[in-house]
Design a protein around this motif. Structure first.
Motif, mmCIF file in Angstrom:
data_model
loop_
_atom_site.group_PDB
_atom_site.id
_atom_site.type_symbol
_atom_site.label_atom_id
_atom_site.label_comp_id
_atom_site.label_asym_id
_atom_site.label_seq_id
_atom_site.Cartn_x
_atom_site.Cartn_y
_atom_site.Cartn_z
ATOM 1 N N THR A 97 -34.551 -56.469 -34.966
ATOM 2 C CA THR A 97 -34.755 -56.506 -33.517
ATOM 3 C C THR A 97 -34.569 -57.904 -32.931
ATOM 4 O OG1 THR A 97 -37.141 -56.678 -33.855
ATOM 5 C CG2 THR A 97 -36.240 -54.467 -33.488
ATOM 6 N N ALA A 98 -34.937 -58.946 -33.665
ATOM 7 C CA ALA A 98 -34.748 -60.311 -33.143
ATOM 8 C C ALA A 98 -33.269 -60.604 -32.940
ATOM 9 C CB ALA A 98 -35.382 -61.327 -34.088
ATOM 10 N N CYS A 99 -32.446 -60.224 -33.890
ATOM 11 C CA CYS A 99 -30.994 -60.425 -33.780
ATOM 12 C C CYS A 99 -30.441 -59.625 -32.604
ATOM 13 C CB CYS A 99 -30.321 -60.009 -35.081
ATOM 14 S SG CYS A 99 -28.524 -59.994 -35.016
ATOM 15 N N LEU A 100 -30.843 -58.378 -32.480
ATOM 16 C CA LEU A 100 -30.334 -57.535 -31.401
ATOM 17 C C LEU A 100 -30.755 -58.068 -30.031
ATOM 18 C CD1 LEU A 100 -30.836 -54.037 -33.028
ATOM 19 C CD2 LEU A 100 -28.668 -55.234 -32.641
ATOM 20 N N ARG A 101 -31.989 -58.573 -29.919
ATOM 21 C CA ARG A 101 -32.433 -59.178 -28.650
ATOM 22 C C ARG A 101 -31.595 -60.403 -28.312
ATOM 23 N NH1 ARG A 101 -37.697 -58.311 -30.510
ATOM 24 N NH2 ARG A 101 -37.840 -60.512 -31.085
ATOM 25 N N LEU A 102 -31.350 -61.249 -29.313
ATOM 26 C CA LEU A 102 -30.551 -62.456 -29.084
ATOM 27 C C LEU A 102 -29.138 -62.084 -28.632
ATOM 28 C CD1 LEU A 102 -29.874 -65.442 -29.157
ATOM 29 C CD2 LEU A 102 -29.597 -65.258 -31.635
ATOM 30 N N LEU A 103 -28.515 -61.164 -29.337
ATOM 31 C CA LEU A 103 -27.155 -60.769 -28.964
ATOM 32 C C LEU A 103 -27.115 -60.168 -27.561
ATOM 33 C CD1 LEU A 103 -25.917 -59.380 -32.393
ATOM 34 C CD2 LEU A 103 -25.191 -61.510 -31.267
ATOM 35 N N ALA A 104 -28.122 -59.373 -27.194
ATOM 36 C CA ALA A 104 -28.177 -58.798 -25.843
ATOM 37 C C ALA A 104 -28.300 -59.909 -24.797
ATOM 38 C CB ALA A 104 -29.345 -57.825 -25.735
ATOM 39 N N ARG A 105 -29.131 -60.935 -25.063
ATOM 40 C CA ARG A 105 -29.274 -62.060 -24.131
ATOM 41 C C ARG A 105 -27.958 -62.812 -23.960
ATOM 42 N NH1 ARG A 105 -33.506 -64.938 -26.901
ATOM 43 N NH2 ARG A 105 -34.573 -63.107 -27.632
ATOM 44 N N LEU A 106 -27.109 -62.743 -24.980
ATOM 45 C CA LEU A 106 -25.815 -63.436 -24.919
ATOM 46 C C LEU A 106 -24.711 -62.548 -24.333
ATOM 47 C CD1 LEU A 106 -26.046 -65.283 -28.334
ATOM 48 C CD2 LEU A 106 -26.234 -66.292 -26.049
ATOM 49 N N GLY A 107 -25.077 -61.350 -23.894
ATOM 50 C CA GLY A 107 -24.112 -60.478 -23.233
ATOM 51 C C GLY A 107 -23.511 -59.389 -24.095
ATOM 52 N N PHE A 108 -23.896 -59.313 -25.362
ATOM 53 C CA PHE A 108 -23.364 -58.281 -26.241
ATOM 54 C C PHE A 108 -23.973 -56.934 -25.874
ATOM 55 C CE2 PHE A 108 -22.223 -61.924 -28.678
ATOM 56 C CZ PHE A 108 -21.185 -61.547 -29.514
ATOM 57 N N GLY A 109 -23.140 -55.919 -25.861
ATOM 58 C CA GLY A 109 -23.587 -54.556 -25.635
ATOM 59 C C GLY A 109 -23.228 -53.686 -26.824
ATOM 60 N N GLU A 110 -24.009 -52.663 -27.028
ATOM 61 C CA GLU A 110 -23.784 -51.756 -28.161
ATOM 62 C C GLU A 110 -22.526 -50.927 -27.934
ATOM 63 O OE1 GLU A 110 -25.991 -47.986 -30.282
ATOM 64 O OE2 GLU A 110 -27.264 -49.611 -29.532
ATOM 65 N N THR A 111 -21.707 -50.836 -28.978
ATOM 66 C CA THR A 111 -20.482 -50.034 -28.912
ATOM 67 C C THR A 111 -20.503 -48.854 -29.868
ATOM 68 O OG1 THR A 111 -19.370 -51.438 -30.547
ATOM 69 C CG2 THR A 111 -19.095 -52.022 -28.204
ATOM 70 N N GLY A 112 -21.470 -48.821 -30.788
ATOM 71 C CA GLY A 112 -21.548 -47.708 -31.721
ATOM 72 C C GLY A 112 -22.595 -47.943 -32.794
ATOM 73 N N ARG A 113 -22.806 -46.894 -33.577
ATOM 74 C CA ARG A 113 -23.748 -46.937 -34.697
ATOM 75 C C ARG A 113 -23.158 -46.150 -35.861
ATOM 76 N NH1 ARG A 113 -29.590 -47.905 -33.660
ATOM 77 N NH2 ARG A 113 -29.647 -48.892 -31.622
ATOM 78 N N ALA A 114 -23.601 -46.503 -37.043
ATOM 79 C CA ALA A 114 -23.182 -45.771 -38.235
ATOM 80 C C ALA A 114 -24.329 -45.819 -39.253
ATOM 81 C CB ALA A 114 -21.915 -46.376 -38.833
ATOM 82 N N GLU A 115 -24.411 -44.773 -40.052
ATOM 83 C CA GLU A 115 -25.455 -44.692 -41.074
ATOM 84 C C GLU A 115 -24.904 -45.070 -42.436
ATOM 85 O OE1 GLU A 115 -27.029 -40.737 -40.924
ATOM 86 O OE2 GLU A 115 -28.012 -41.069 -38.994
ATOM 87 N N ARG A 116 -25.778 -45.627 -43.252
ATOM 88 C CA ARG A 116 -25.477 -45.935 -44.652
ATOM 89 C C ARG A 116 -24.180 -46.743 -44.797
ATOM 90 N NH1 ARG A 116 -28.256 -42.984 -48.593
ATOM 91 N NH2 ARG A 116 -26.415 -43.078 -49.904
ATOM 92 N N THR A 117 -24.120 -47.846 -44.078
ATOM 93 C CA THR A 117 -22.903 -48.668 -44.089
ATOM 94 C C THR A 117 -22.928 -49.767 -45.134
ATOM 95 O OG1 THR A 117 -23.871 -50.074 -42.390
ATOM 96 C CG2 THR A 117 -22.410 -48.289 -41.651
ATOM 97 N N MET A 118 -24.125 -50.121 -45.589
ATOM 98 C CA MET A 118 -24.253 -51.249 -46.498
ATOM 99 C C MET A 118 -25.403 -50.996 -47.460
ATOM 100 S SD MET A 118 -24.564 -55.186 -45.270
ATOM 101 C CE MET A 118 -23.709 -54.706 -43.785
ATOM 102 N N GLN A 119 -25.186 -51.391 -48.694
ATOM 103 C CA GLN A 119 -26.257 -51.258 -49.665
ATOM 104 C C GLN A 119 -26.850 -52.631 -49.933
ATOM 105 O OE1 GLN A 119 -25.199 -49.199 -53.261
ATOM 106 N NE2 GLN A 119 -27.339 -48.936 -53.852
ATOM 107 N N TRP A 120 -28.157 -52.756 -49.740
ATOM 108 C CA TRP A 120 -28.890 -53.999 -49.949
ATOM 109 C C TRP A 120 -29.830 -53.744 -51.121
ATOM 110 C CZ3 TRP A 120 -33.647 -56.544 -49.821
ATOM 111 C CH2 TRP A 120 -33.619 -57.896 -49.520
#
Length: 179
Positions: free
Chosen positions: A125-148
């Motif tokens: 959420t901190a990253c998403l808030r920062l990106l939104a403050r910088l003008g970034f808007g959501e363009t899509g979502r995907a599930e299970r994109t990366m394995q950590w």
């Protein structure tokens, strides 16, 4: 090289190994990165070597230096996709915003592109808030994109068009001059 009020953003050098390892070996810093923390200096050395030798036509990345120490990185690791990471000791101080504001301005000035894009874990959420403050808007979502480690993670995709960034920049300049 880019200077801000508190930071120096510059190209990575071999001498940055220890400082970058202090970031990439921290579990909390790497929690939403593309892989778990680096366990060895050699893993960080390989990352740093790739950052140093990345072709200018495909990458435009910087280390973030504060008070003579490298505390993270920010830039387009693969143009037009940006990424950033900071040592946890520097979280919550506006450093990410300061660094990304400078880097995004540089990227739009230096490269002919319509937009910059980013990918984030929806739990970051901190990253998403920062990106939104910088003008970034959501363009899509995907599930299970990366394995950590053993865990599958999802992705939120974001973008900031050049015109949105430039309009926001003009507004920031007007606001600063009226103070």
């Amino acid at each position: 090289m880019i200077r801000t009020a508190r930071l120096l953003l510059r190209r990575a050098e071999a001498r940055d190994l220890e400082d970058l390892h202090a970031v990439f070996s921290r579990r909390e810093a790497m929690r939403y990165w593309s892989r778990p923390p680096y366990e060895t200096l050699e893993e960080t050395r390989a990352f740093l070597a790739n950052m140093i030798t990345a072709p200018a036509e495909s990458a435009d990345d910087f280390v973030i230096e504060r008070d003579g120490r490298v505390i993270g990185k920010a830039g387009a690791w693969s143009i037009p996709e940006i990424g950033f990471i900071l040592h946890p000791d520097h979280w919550g101080q506006g450093i990410g915003r300061e660094a990304l504001t400078a880097v995004i301005g540089h990227l739009f000035a230096a490269h002919d592109m319509r937009e910059l894009v980013a990918e984030a874990d929806p739990r970051n959420t901190a990253c998403l808030r920062l990106l939104a403050r910088l003008g970034f808007g959501e363009t899509g979502r995907a599930e299970r994109t990366m394995q950590w480690g053993d865990e599958w993670c999802d992705s939120v995709y974001l973008a900031v068009p050049r015109d949105v960034w430039e309009d926001a920049r003009e507004k920031r300049l007007r606001d600063q001059s009226s103070r």
